[in-house]
Design a protein around this motif. Structure first.
Motif, mmCIF file in Angstrom:
data_model
loop_
_atom_site.group_PDB
_atom_site.id
_atom_site.type_symbol
_atom_site.label_atom_id
_atom_site.label_comp_id
_atom_site.label_asym_id
_atom_site.label_seq_id
_atom_site.Cartn_x
_atom_site.Cartn_y
_atom_site.Cartn_z
ATOM 1 N N ARG A 81 31.475 49.314 40.991
ATOM 2 C CA ARG A 81 30.023 49.567 40.472
ATOM 3 C C ARG A 81 29.654 49.745 39.146
ATOM 4 N NH1 ARG A 81 25.916 52.207 44.910
ATOM 5 N NH2 ARG A 81 24.795 53.481 43.063
ATOM 6 N N GLN B 38 32.719 53.737 48.836
ATOM 7 C CA GLN B 38 31.802 53.446 47.042
ATOM 8 C C GLN B 38 31.714 54.937 46.854
ATOM 9 O OE1 GLN B 38 30.998 50.892 45.355
ATOM 10 N NE2 GLN B 38 30.766 52.331 43.956
ATOM 11 N N GLU C 73 29.180 49.927 53.646
ATOM 12 C CA GLU C 73 29.122 50.616 52.573
ATOM 13 C C GLU C 73 29.123 52.388 51.823
ATOM 14 O OE1 GLU C 73 30.300 49.001 47.979
ATOM 15 O OE2 GLU C 73 27.568 49.986 48.669
ATOM 16 N N SER D 288 30.127 45.573 41.380
ATOM 17 C CA SER D 288 28.734 45.026 42.300
ATOM 18 C C SER D 288 27.971 45.317 41.619
ATOM 19 C CB SER D 288 29.119 46.434 43.439
ATOM 20 O OG SER D 288 29.753 45.966 44.078
ATOM 21 N N GLU E 175 29.268 55.502 51.532
ATOM 22 C CA GLU E 175 29.275 56.214 50.044
ATOM 23 C C GLU E 175 28.896 57.023 49.928
ATOM 24 O OE1 GLU E 175 24.904 55.167 48.388
ATOM 25 O OE2 GLU E 175 25.886 52.529 48.292
ATOM 26 N N SER F 56 24.588 50.427 52.498
ATOM 27 C CA SER F 56 24.976 51.707 52.311
ATOM 28 C C SER F 56 24.582 52.881 53.847
ATOM 29 C CB SER F 56 23.760 52.188 51.439
ATOM 30 O OG SER F 56 23.094 52.125 51.365
ATOM 31 N N TRP G 115 38.576 50.250 47.913
ATOM 32 C CA TRP G 115 36.943 51.440 47.746
ATOM 33 C C TRP G 115 37.111 50.380 46.115
ATOM 34 C CZ3 TRP G 115 38.750 54.016 43.001
ATOM 35 C CH2 TRP G 115 40.319 53.848 42.706
ATOM 36 N N SER G 116 35.857 51.393 45.497
ATOM 37 C CA SER G 116 35.304 51.356 44.690
ATOM 38 C C SER G 116 34.250 52.602 43.824
ATOM 39 C CB SER G 116 34.271 50.080 44.757
ATOM 40 O OG SER G 116 33.197 49.545 43.792
ATOM 41 N N CYS G 117 34.034 51.949 42.521
ATOM 42 C CA CYS G 117 34.019 53.506 42.292
ATOM 43 C C CYS G 117 32.413 53.378 41.060
ATOM 44 C CB CYS G 117 34.665 54.507 41.376
ATOM 45 S SG CYS G 117 34.026 55.518 40.829
ATOM 46 N N SER G 118 31.565 53.914 41.040
ATOM 47 C CA SER G 118 31.052 54.196 39.716
ATOM 48 C C SER G 118 30.868 55.588 39.052
ATOM 49 C CB SER G 118 29.554 53.967 40.380
ATOM 50 O OG SER G 118 28.493 53.818 39.268
#
Length: 281
Positions: free
Chosen positions: A229, A175, A147, A8, A149, A111, A204-207
């Protein structure tokens, strides 16, 4: 483990300025051009904030209409497919105004910031129970994938609550955004803690924000994240002293993913992994 990795790109954000990095896309034309470039580089999802004529963050539904239309048209001209993920917290607005663009545009994703905290020890990032209930009802009614956050540990419990209330349907998607002062630091220890709190059916995703961008990118891929991300909303540097572009950050994430044996997910892959509605529906 699904080897496909969703990349992303958070193109603009609500506060990153052109004074800090001239590559930050502000106008609808710039946002559309960056979305195309990042899609070609390997990003499957565009997380979009909008700015007004003065470059300030806005939740004006008319501005979102203009930007999203321009992004979709630019992608279509290039025969590209990309998931559109719209912010619900991109500037000063009432609870009702934060939902208008979701109702009119019905994006693929949005989000869902499941908690309030002191952002950067500068201002209150407010997501009240009233608003989260309204947002939950809105995403269900308009078939938008939320998503969630997560900026701090307690937000996992909040997410559990809204899942139980039926505002988050299907497999929940998280996220993690780590490294914002006032939230959890961007460390491997904190990432492991959050991952271990997830329900079994979650993706899951991460930034990582700023200096923890690369550590969180590498740790997330190593820990089997469904996504990562990147983007100028979260980090304006490619390396110390070297300013980045969104395309540069996406391209690096693609290279690292491939070196780690991960396949870069397409938009169609992303729809399958996250349980999104099919293209055109």
């Amino acid at each position: 483990m699904d080897q496909r990795l969703i990349i992303s790109v958070a193109l603009t954000g609500g506060g990153t300025s052109k004074e800090a990095n001239s590559a930050v896309p502000i106008t609808p034309e710039e946002i559309a051009a960056d979305a195309v470039a990042c899609c070609k580089a390997g990003a499957a999802v565009a997380h979009i904030h909008c700015r007004d004529k003065q470059g300030r963050a806005t939740m004006d539904a008319g501005v979102f209409q203009e930007v999203v239309t321009m992004v979709k048209n630019a992608l279509q001209e290039e025969r590209l497919d990309m998931i559109i993920n719209l912010t619900t917290s991109g500037g000063p607005a009432t609870d009702e105004e934060r939902l208008l663009h979701l109702k009119s545009l019905q994006p693929d994703m949005c989000s869902y910031d499941v908690g309030t905290f002191n952002w950067g020890n500068m201002f209150v990032f407010e997501n009240s129970p009233k608003f989260l209930k309204m947002l939950g009802e809105c995403v269900v009614q308009n078939n938008v994938k939320p998503e969630m956050e997560i900026f701090d540990g307690g937000m996992i419990g909040n997410a559990d609550y809204y899942i139980k209330k039926g505002y988050i349907t299907g497999n929940p998607h998280y996220q993690f955004i780590l490294g914002v002062s006032g939230g959890l630091d961007g460390t491997v220890e904190n990432l492991v803690f959050l991952k271990n709190k997830l329900p079994q059916n979650a993706t899951w995703s991460c930034s990582g924000i700023g200096k923890c961008h690369m550590p969180m990118l590498l740790a997330s891929i190593a820990m089997g994240a469904n996504g990562v991300r990147v983007g100028l909303e979260d980090n304006i540097y490619y390396s110390k002293g070297e300013l980045a572009t969104n395309e540069m950050l996406v391209s690096r994430a693609v290279r690292i993913a491939k070196e780690c044996g991960r396949t870069v997910a397409t938009a169609e892959d992303t729809r399958e992994i996250l349980g999104l509605r099919k293209k055109g529906i």
